[in-house]
Design an enzyme around this catalytic site. Structure first.
Site, mmCIF file in Angstrom:
data_model
loop_
_atom_site.group_PDB
_atom_site.id
_atom_site.type_symbol
_atom_site.label_atom_id
_atom_site.label_comp_id
_atom_site.label_asym_id
_atom_site.label_seq_id
_atom_site.Cartn_x
_atom_site.Cartn_y
_atom_site.Cartn_z
ATOM 1 N N ARG A 46 0.858 -1.193 0.000
ATOM 2 C CA ARG A 46 0.000 0.000 0.000
ATOM 3 C C ARG A 46 0.893 1.242 0.000
ATOM 4 O O ARG A 46 0.619 2.223 -0.676
ATOM 5 C CB ARG A 46 -0.962 0.002 1.204
ATOM 6 C CG ARG A 46 -1.707 1.329 1.314
ATOM 7 C CD ARG A 46 -2.964 1.332 2.181
ATOM 8 N NE ARG A 46 -2.972 0.415 3.280
ATOM 9 C CZ ARG A 46 -2.256 0.537 4.402
ATOM 10 N NH1 ARG A 46 -1.455 1.576 4.580
ATOM 11 N NH2 ARG A 46 -2.313 -0.377 5.345
ATOM 12 N N TYR A 98 -16.419 17.286 -15.199
ATOM 13 C CA TYR A 98 -16.684 15.852 -15.369
ATOM 14 C C TYR A 98 -17.723 15.432 -14.318
ATOM 15 O O TYR A 98 -17.579 15.758 -13.135
ATOM 16 C CB TYR A 98 -15.376 15.078 -15.188
ATOM 17 C CG TYR A 98 -15.571 13.587 -15.225
ATOM 18 C CD1 TYR A 98 -15.800 12.925 -16.425
ATOM 19 C CD2 TYR A 98 -15.546 12.834 -14.062
ATOM 20 C CE1 TYR A 98 -15.990 11.556 -16.464
ATOM 21 C CE2 TYR A 98 -15.733 11.458 -14.090
ATOM 22 C CZ TYR A 98 -15.957 10.830 -15.290
ATOM 23 O OH TYR A 98 -16.152 9.474 -15.329
ATOM 24 N N ASP A 170 -7.239 19.268 -13.906
ATOM 25 C CA ASP A 170 -7.539 17.946 -14.459
ATOM 26 C C ASP A 170 -7.075 17.964 -15.917
ATOM 27 O O ASP A 170 -7.688 18.613 -16.764
ATOM 28 C CB ASP A 170 -9.047 17.677 -14.336
ATOM 29 C CG ASP A 170 -9.452 16.295 -14.860
ATOM 30 O OD1 ASP A 170 -8.719 15.741 -15.698
ATOM 31 O OD2 ASP A 170 -10.515 15.800 -14.438
ATOM 32 N N LYS A 195 -7.818 7.038 -19.382
ATOM 33 C CA LYS A 195 -8.097 7.585 -20.702
ATOM 34 C C LYS A 195 -6.818 7.567 -21.551
ATOM 35 O O LYS A 195 -6.335 6.515 -21.866
ATOM 36 C CB LYS A 195 -8.690 8.987 -20.547
ATOM 37 C CG LYS A 195 -9.777 9.084 -19.435
ATOM 38 C CD LYS A 195 -11.031 8.310 -19.733
ATOM 39 C CE LYS A 195 -11.988 8.174 -18.552
ATOM 40 N NZ LYS A 195 -12.365 9.397 -17.881
HETATM 41 C C1 LIG Z 1 -12.907 9.794 -16.592
HETATM 42 C C2 LIG Z 1 -12.592 11.120 -16.032
HETATM 43 C C3 LIG Z 1 -12.420 11.304 -14.644
HETATM 44 C C4 LIG Z 1 -12.607 10.179 -13.643
HETATM 45 O O1 LIG Z 1 -11.642 9.194 -13.800
HETATM 46 P P1 LIG Z 1 -11.887 7.634 -13.477
HETATM 47 O O2 LIG Z 1 -10.600 7.016 -13.858
HETATM 48 O O3 LIG Z 1 -13.063 7.196 -14.297
HETATM 49 O O4 LIG Z 1 -12.176 7.550 -12.012
HETATM 50 C C5 LIG Z 1 -12.085 12.564 -14.197
HETATM 51 N N1 LIG Z 1 -11.948 13.617 -15.052
HETATM 52 C C6 LIG Z 1 -12.123 13.465 -16.383
HETATM 53 C C7 LIG Z 1 -11.956 14.648 -17.267
HETATM 54 C C8 LIG Z 1 -12.457 12.235 -16.917
HETATM 55 O O5 LIG Z 1 -12.636 12.103 -18.237
#
Ligand SMILES: *Cc1c(COP(=O)(O)O)cnc(C)c1O
Length: 379
Positions: A46, A98, A170, A195
């Protein structure tokens, strides 16, 4: 080291045991000690794991940071950032966030007394109006999902500096190939590595990258104390994904541009949202802070017909109808019935998520095949 070299070598060392070029997948929870406390830097997975550490070093390198932290999902990474705060603290955030981030902020952290302001940030000066003595954090997403709004990171950083606030960005949609928020003055970069960083739609993961040691130490403490880490196998997959990020992004951008231009000339299309167009409201900011414009595109059809939009996404053959984005394969989504279905129609339409809006994550297939697919589906 330049970016295209960093994706492959940044923060990486050859394996000390056998010289393996890729870090082994250390599928272990614990590490043998010769005497209590006598270990080789690893006690429990962890806290630290060599495969995860290799990934975290790569993340730090590609975002021009000093410290990287990997989490079990993008939302787990965001969760760790908000845990820097205390009851009574306030956060100023973009209003077209998001959906999962919005849910985490409003349904989880508001219960713990953190207050969130959701505001339009296309003009970054708006942020200043919401700063008060309790404000601790500015949360920015750019480009935004699904409307492709662009926020001026440097301008947001200037507000943060003036009031001694943290700025988190982000960077999921842009990736460090297109924009590097730490260089523009952000304190924290966040990714859904699910992504583009992973890039192959085979893993769910999140990441944070920072420059300052003190901030990194606080986040490492939360990562270990709350425990939302990712496993070694997933760490390996994302590390492998990052090695081709620059090549994939280059193709995502080329195909994205071709698709955006095709759609913008189509007689049945009303509007195409893509920051590469000169008439995009913040095109000049996109041009100054991004290297190119990416492969995320949204569009609406004339007449704004819900059923017609559903027919289009059902007819697509190469574009798969699915949530998520950023993989090698092209995906299409219909926000009004998928990601934004739980938001009342009047609310979602205020931010532009109308009935006919379709969002595309343009993949790296052959450009002609993608355009032919849209041609037959849109009609
Ligand atoms: C998918 C996404 C998230 C969340 O991420 P997860 O890996 O699904 O928890 C946050 N911000 C953006 C812009 C996203 O596309």
């Amino acid at each position: 080291m330049k970016f295209n070299t960093k994706t492959i070598h940044g923060g990486q060392e050859h394996d000390k045991a056998y010289g393996a070029v890729m870090p082994p997948i250390y599928q272990t929870s614990t590490y043998a000690q010769s005497t209590p406390g006598g270990h080789k830097g690893y006690e429990y997975s962890r806290t630290h794991n060599p495969t995860r550490n290799a990934l975290e070093n790569s993340l730090a390198s590609i975002e021009n940071g000093n410290y990287g932290l990997a989490f079990g999902s993008g939302l787990a990474a965001i969760d760790a950032v908000i845990k820097l705060l205390k009851p009574g603290d306030e956060v100023i955030s973009t209003n077209d966030l998001y959906g999962g981030t919005y849910r985490l902020f409003t349904k989880v952290f508001e219960n713990f007394g953190v207050k969130f302001h959701f505001i339009g940030m296309q003009n970054a000066e708006n942020i200043e109006d919401y700063v008060n003595k309790n404000t601790k954090l500015i949360w920015v997403e750019t480009p935004t999902n699904p409307m492709m709004n662009i926020i001026d990171i440097k301008a947001a950083a200037a507000v943060a500096k003036r009031h001694d606030l943290l700025l988190a960005v982000d960077n999921t949609f842009a990736t460090p190939y297109l924009q590097q928020p730490l260089d523009l003055g952000a304190d924290i970069v966040m990714h859904s590595a699910t992504k583009y960083l992973g890039g192959h739609s085979d893993v769910v993961m999140g990441a944070l990258i920072v420059k300052e040691k003190e901030l990194a130490d606080k986040l490492y403490f939360i990562q270990n104390a709350s425990g939302a880490i990712c496993g070694p196998q997933d760490s390996f997959l994302v590390l492998r994904g990052i090695k081709t990020l620059h090549l994939r992004m280059q193709r995502h951008c080329e195909n994205g541009k071709a698709v955006a231009e095709y759609l913008s000339k189509h007689p049945k299309i009303e509007k195409v949202y893509w920051p590469g167009f000169e008439n995009h409201p913040n095109h000049h900011i996109a041009k100054s802070q991004m290297k190119d414009f990416g492969g995320m595109i949204s569009f609406t059809t004339k007449g704004n017909n819900f059923e017609e939009a559903i027919k289009i996404v059902e007819k697509l053959k190469i574009f798969t109808l699915a949530e998520s984005l950023g993989g090698v394969e092209s995906l299409a989504g219909h926000p009004a019935s998928m990601t934004h279905a739980s938001i009342p129609k009047e609310e979602r339409e205020k931010t532009g998520v109308v009935d006919s809006l379709i969002r595309l994550s343009v993949g790296i297939e052959d450009m002609d095949d993608l355009i032919d697919d849209l041609k037959q589906a849109v009609g």
